[in-house]
Structure formats: structure tokens, C-alpha cells
Design an enzyme around this catalytic site. Structure first.
Site, short mmCIF file in Angstrom:
data_model
loop_
_atom_site.label_atom_id
_atom_site.label_comp_id
_atom_site.label_asym_id
_atom_site.label_seq_id
_atom_site.Cartn_x
_atom_site.Cartn_y
_atom_site.Cartn_z
N ASP A 57 -42.84 75.03 -13.91
CA ASP A 57 -41.55 74.37 -14.44
C ASP A 57 -40.67 74.21 -13.15
O ASP A 57 -41.33 74.92 -12.13
CB ASP A 57 -40.45 74.65 -15.31
CG ASP A 57 -40.00 74.33 -15.81
OD1 ASP A 57 -38.72 73.17 -15.25
OD2 ASP A 57 -39.85 73.68 -17.39
N GLY A 93 -42.73 73.85 -9.55
CA GLY A 93 -43.14 73.13 -8.91
C GLY A 93 -43.15 71.86 -9.79
O GLY A 93 -42.27 71.46 -10.84
N ASP A 94 -43.49 70.37 -9.15
CA ASP A 94 -43.31 69.24 -9.71
C ASP A 94 -45.04 68.80 -10.49
O ASP A 94 -46.09 68.49 -9.86
CB ASP A 94 -42.85 68.21 -8.59
CG ASP A 94 -43.52 67.08 -9.68
OD1 ASP A 94 -42.87 66.87 -10.89
OD2 ASP A 94 -42.85 66.44 -8.30
N PHE A 95 -44.96 69.02 -12.20
CA PHE A 95 -45.63 68.74 -12.58
C PHE A 95 -46.20 66.74 -12.62
O PHE A 95 -47.68 66.61 -12.75
CB PHE A 95 -46.02 68.79 -14.39
CG PHE A 95 -44.59 67.99 -15.08
CD1 PHE A 95 -44.21 67.67 -14.76
CD2 PHE A 95 -44.34 68.84 -15.86
CE1 PHE A 95 -42.74 66.72 -15.63
CE2 PHE A 95 -43.11 68.54 -16.87
CZ PHE A 95 -42.76 67.53 -16.67
N HIS A 129 -43.03 63.98 -24.94
CA HIS A 129 -42.18 62.97 -25.28
C HIS A 129 -40.75 62.59 -24.69
O HIS A 129 -39.65 61.83 -24.24
CB HIS A 129 -41.62 63.64 -26.70
CG HIS A 129 -40.73 64.42 -26.80
ND1 HIS A 129 -39.86 64.89 -27.67
CD2 HIS A 129 -39.94 65.03 -25.65
CE1 HIS A 129 -38.73 65.84 -27.45
NE2 HIS A 129 -39.40 66.00 -26.12
C1 LIG Z 1 -37.68 69.66 -23.09
S1 LIG Z 1 -37.50 70.13 -21.95
C2 LIG Z 1 -39.17 71.37 -22.72
C3 LIG Z 1 -38.92 72.62 -21.92
C4 LIG Z 1 -40.03 73.31 -23.24
N1 LIG Z 1 -41.19 73.25 -23.09
C5 LIG Z 1 -39.45 73.66 -24.72
O1 LIG Z 1 -40.35 73.17 -25.69
O2 LIG Z 1 -38.74 74.79 -24.74
C6 LIG Z 1 -37.95 69.90 -20.42
C7 LIG Z 1 -39.77 70.87 -19.20
O3 LIG Z 1 -39.81 69.90 -18.23
C8 LIG Z 1 -39.32 70.66 -17.01
N2 LIG Z 1 -39.47 69.35 -16.21
C9 LIG Z 1 -38.94 68.07 -16.37
N3 LIG Z 1 -39.15 67.38 -14.77
C10 LIG Z 1 -40.02 68.76 -14.06
C11 LIG Z 1 -41.08 68.13 -12.74
N4 LIG Z 1 -41.03 67.24 -12.44
N5 LIG Z 1 -42.35 69.33 -13.08
C12 LIG Z 1 -42.09 70.01 -13.99
N6 LIG Z 1 -41.33 70.73 -14.61
C13 LIG Z 1 -40.66 69.60 -15.25
C14 LIG Z 1 -37.55 70.21 -17.37
O4 LIG Z 1 -36.99 71.28 -16.39
C15 LIG Z 1 -37.34 71.21 -18.74
O5 LIG Z 1 -37.52 72.34 -18.76
#
Ligand SMILES: C[S@@+](CC[C@H](N)C(=O)[O-])C[C@H]1O[C@@H](n2cnc3c(N)ncnc32)[C@H](O)[C@@H]1O
Length: 326
Positions: A188, A214-216, A234
Site C-alpha cells: 500500500d 509503493g504505488d500499484f 471498485h
Molecule cells: C478502499 S481502500 C481498501 C483497503 C483494503 N483493501 C480494505 O479492503 O480494507 C483502498 C486502498 O488503496 C490504497 N491506495 C490508493 N492508491 C494507491 C496506490 N497508488 N498504490 C498503492 N495503494 C494505493 C489506499 O491507501 C487504501 O488503503
């Protein structure tokens, strides 16, 4: 009219969470005057809020102007195993965004950047208190959904699990607790590292769960045999969702499997929690909930074949996919 009043009841629940009403009642009933002193509120106004909350089943007026918390209301306590307190506390961030919802209907774009000047996840990076509440809300949801997920899906074949966008690790921590042979990586944004480490320690899985920041959109850690994405796809419109999934595809071996844990929308008029969440995704992130056919098409575009959709006892379903061999 009851539907129209819904936002008042939702706001009453949030006020109760902000005032810690359920926590203050954890040792037994208290008078309104006593609660008003403890919450620095006007006793007559607080009584009117408590009366509405009693009608919602959150508290009960056990003696004139004295209230006890109900079993349902106990979910507003911070230490309840199925607490929704952080969810209610973080909801305040989105009120002004809903006021701007017409922007999304007119343009198809999320309203959050119009309201706050930048996209949600950039805003959270710059506002640590809001980020903690938001991450807490995600953890609330994961706690509520995890038991149903563990019942619906057998993780025993998965030794190395990568939870892409895994937040602070609530879900992966629970999976690793249930499967002592497995290890996992929560991937994350880097600013979640400290909270994730503390949670892994508290869950007793710190020796098997690591956090990678990191950045996915740039890359996804390689080497897992199961890639988990819960409430990630989503969050994004199709082209961004495909970029994330292609990154997973590149990181995966031919034998790896992909699990999307999402609210899969049923066809037809029936109500489903995903239909309300879909509007939140429209106005907050520009993402969307999808039907099974839409997931199938999205996965195909990213190099996967959808192999099954398993409903769980929660609103979430498990969408399973495997990489298509080139
Ligand atoms: C809706 S939350 C879901 C978190 C977790 N999977 C859950 O269900 O509780 C979205 C997650 O995506 C992460 N996120 C957003 N942009 C991101 C990126 N570019 N790279 C990595 N993680 C990212 C956010 O920090 C957050 O933790």
C-alpha cells in the site's frame, strides 16, 4: 418520507459517535444531564438526539431521561469486536462531497477534487488525522467481512499472499491468523507503514506479515501465489483498474491466482448495498461497482480469465481469476 429522512438518522448516528455516547454508556445507564456534562452539550438538545437514537434502536430510555446502550448501539463503541465507530467518524469528510454530487452527475467526474482541491488519496497523504479515520473505516469493514470471507474461501493452497492495496493489514492479518502456514505482504502507500506494523504486531503475525510501501500504478511485488485485491478495483474507472490489474499480471507467475473481493452487483431492480456504495464511488473517487459480466470483461482486458464468483454471507463476493497464458 422515511427514505427522505434517512440522512437525518445517518447524521444522528455520526453525532453519537463523535460524542462517544455508546462508550460513555458502556458501564450502564446514565441520565441525560450526566451525559450532557460528559459531552459538553446542552442537556435538552442532547435529550432530543437520544430520543431519535432510541427510535433507531441505538439506545433505550430505561427511565425517564436516562439511557442505556442497546446491543446494536454497542457497535458504536471503539473497543467492540465489530465496531463501526471509525466508519461513522470518517463519514464527516464526505458530507461536503455529497453536497457537490451534482457535479458528478453533470460531468461523470468525481466531486472530491472539486470540493477539496485534490483526489481523495492525495488529500489523505496530506491529512494524517483524516487518513487514520479513513484507514480505521476500512479496517471496520474488513473486520465485518472477514469471517464471511474465511468461510466462503479456502486459502490453504496459498503459501505466499500479496494483498494489493491492503491498507493497514486487517484482512491479511486475519487470513494469516487462520492459516499459520502462510506468509503475506501488504502492499500500500508508504504512509501506512507504521500503522500496518503495529497491527501485525497486535494480531501476533508480525513474523509472517510484512508491509511494502509503493504505488500499484508503477509496480506490484512479485513472488506471491495468491494476489488479493479487496475494494481496490471498485475505486477506479475502467482504464485505471486495468492498469492495476496488468501490474498484478506482470508480477504473477503462471500458477498464481487473483482474487478480487468486491460487491458484485446483481442484475434487476433488487436493492443491494453495492448500489449505494456505487454512488459514493461516483462522487468520491470516480470508481464504480460492477456486475459479473463487467468484471469478466475488465479481467479479460488485463490478461486474466474469470474462473468463478463466490458470494459470501456479507455483501462481498469473491471473484476468482487466473492469468491467461501468452
Ligand atoms: C478502499 S481502500 C481498501 C483497503 C483494503 N483493501 C480494505 O479492503 O480494507 C483502498 C486502498 O488503496 C490504497 N491506495 C490508493 N492508491 C494507491 C496506490 N497508488 N498504490 C498503492 N495503494 C494505493 C489506499 O491507501 C487504501 O488503503
Amino acid at each position: 418520507m422515511e427514505l427522505h429522512d434517512g440522512f437525518i438518522r445517518a447524521r444522528a448516528l455520526q453525532l453519537a459517535a463523535e460524542l462517544q455516547i455508546a462508550d460513555l454508556l458502556s458501564d450502564g445507564p446514565r441520565s441525560t444531564d450526566d451525559l450532557a456534562t460528559a459531552t459538553a452539550t446542552d442537556s435538552r438538545s442532547l435529550y432530543r438526539l437520544l430520543r431519535l437514537l432510541a427510535g433507531c434502536g441505538i439506545v433505550s430510555e430505561v427511565e425517564p431521561r436516562s439511557f442505556a446502550v442497546t446491543a446494536t448501539g454497542a457497535h458504536l463503541q471503539g473497543d467492540h469486536p465489530q465496531s463501526v465507530k471509525a466508519t461513522l467518524l470518517s463519514a464527516g469528510l464526505f458530507h461536503p462531497v455529497y453536497a457537490d454530487a451534482m457535479h458528478s452527475l453533470r460531468t461523470g467526474e468525481p466531486a472530491f477534487p472539486k470540493t477539496f482541491g485534490k483526489p481523495l488519496f492525495d488529500y489523505l497523504k496530506d491529512h494524517p488525522e483524516q487518513a487514520t479515520l479513513f484507514n480505521g473505516a476500512m479496517a471496520d469493514a474488513s473486520r465485518l467481512e472477514t469471517a464471511a470471507l474465511l468461510e466462503a474461501f479456502d486459502f490453504s493452497g496459498a503459501r505466499g499472499i500479496v494483498d494489493v492495496g491492503g491498507g493497514t493489514g486487517t484482512l491479511l492479518g486475519a487470513v494469516l491468523s487462520a492459516y499459520p502456514q502462510s506468509t503475506g505482504v501488504v502492499y500500500d502507500l508508504p504512509h501506512l507503514a507504521a500503522e500496518a506494523a503495529a497491527k501485525a504486531e497486535a494480531a501476533g503475525v508480525a513474523d509472517r506479515l510484512t508491509f511494502t510501501g509503493g504505488d500499484f500504478f508503477q509496480e506490484v511485488p512479485a513472488g506471491g501465489d495468491l494476489y488479493l485485491l479487496k475494494s481496490i478495483v471498485h475505486d477506479w474507472p475502467d482504464e485505471d483498474a486495468v492498469r492495476i490489474l496488468r501490474g498484478c499480471r506482470r508480477a504473477m507467475s503462471p500458477q498464481s491466482r487473483l482474487l478480487l473481493i468486491e460487491r458484485v452487483l446483481p442484475p434487476g431492480d433488487d436493492d443491494h448495498p453495492g448500489k449505494a456504495m456505487d454512488i459514493t464511488l461516483l462522487v468520491v473517487l470516480g470508481g464504480r461497482e460492477r456486475t459479473e459480466d463487467e468484471y469478466s470483461a475488465l479481467l479479460a482486458e488485463a490478461g486474466f480469465r474469470l474462473t468463478g464468483v463466490t458470494p459470501t454471507a456479507s455483501p462481498m463476493s469473491v471473484v476468482e481469476a487466473v492469468p491467461v497464458q501468452d
